[in-house]
Design a protein around this motif. Sequence first.
Motif, PDB file in Angstrom:
ATOM      1  N   ALA A  86       0.855  -1.190   0.000  1.00 41.18           N
ATOM      2  CA  ALA A  86       0.000   0.000   0.000  1.00 41.18           C
ATOM      3  C   ALA A  86       0.887   1.235   0.000  1.00 41.18           C
ATOM      4  N   LEU A 120      -6.384   1.775  -0.562  1.00 39.30           N
ATOM      5  CA  LEU A 120      -5.085   1.096  -0.580  1.00 39.30           C
ATOM      6  C   LEU A 120      -5.225  -0.390  -0.903  1.00 39.30           C
ATOM      7  N   GLN A 173      -7.069   4.570  -5.950  1.00 35.81           N
ATOM      8  CA  GLN A 173      -6.380   3.385  -5.454  1.00 35.81           C
ATOM      9  C   GLN A 173      -4.883   3.612  -5.624  1.00 35.81           C
ATOM     10  N   GLY A 200      -0.824   2.352  -4.584  1.00 33.50           N
ATOM     11  CA  GLY A 200       0.049   1.300  -4.086  1.00 33.50           C
ATOM     12  C   GLY A 200       1.466   1.514  -4.596  1.00 33.50           C
TER      13      GLY A 200
END
Length: 315
Positions: free
Chosen positions: A79, A98, A136, A138
Amino acid sequence: MTKKRNILMEIFSFIFFAFFFLLLSSNPTYAAERQKVFLQVSPSTQQLGGLQPGETREGSFKVQNIGSGPFDFKVYASAYEVKDENYDPVFNGSKDRLKIANWFTFSQDKGHLESDTEVTINYVIKVPQDAPGGGQYGAIMVETEKDKNSNSNIQAISRVGMIIYSHVNGQINNCTKILENKLPTFLFNPPIFGETRAENCGNVDAELKISLKVYPFFSKEEIYSNEEKPTTVNTLPNTKRYHKEAWTNSPSIGIFNVEQTIKYGSETKTERKMIIICPVWLIILIILFILSVIFWLVARNRERKKLNPTGIKYV
């Protein structure tokens, strides 16, 4: 009178030699040896844009050994979030935005690289059908492993990451605010810089663009501008970000007109200001010069009074 003239000459001599010494002084440089273990990932970031729930997305990146010795490495997804306005990275967390760290699979998760070699690694992202809409974020992490042939009990581990920016299509909220566009007035040392603070109040990442233009005080001809290729930084949802935009090759002395423009979402702000760069040693020399002139004027006035104590002017 002769004694006072000698004192005055000593002051001017001190100013001259101080100025000469400051001009000649410089910092020594040293040649650095090539680092034995030097891991690099290319590119350093990837913007995937919008992902559909249930979609499968493919991509790739390179792991490079630009050091002088071989190493083993491993690959994994993590993450990615930030803390504070300086955007210090944090590679953990379990928030909804995440989750992408759990959607990665790699063509290989371990490898070995000799010096000056590289390998391309492919990845696949499988987006769940129930993935929430919004950002999102990462990171694909590559980390060196301990040398099994080394007898040392202490070994340094290198780790680098490629940041992944993306969002799942769905309920998207774009919200951005420019909080501050600031230029200094006086600097003791270069570089010339501008400061920016911005807030992302939405649920997807947004790009912040900063351009800086510099003009001489008595001219309208640009001596520096990054307007054609402005600095672009990414901002994450529900964060505030501070950025310092600098002209690294600024001269050490001068007066300049500076303009900084910020573009963030639908908002644009421009700040203009005159900036003076005056190093401390020059300020000291100016003060010494002023004091010596004052001393000379006082001494001259006293000498005149001695020569003509009555103060009567004769025609």
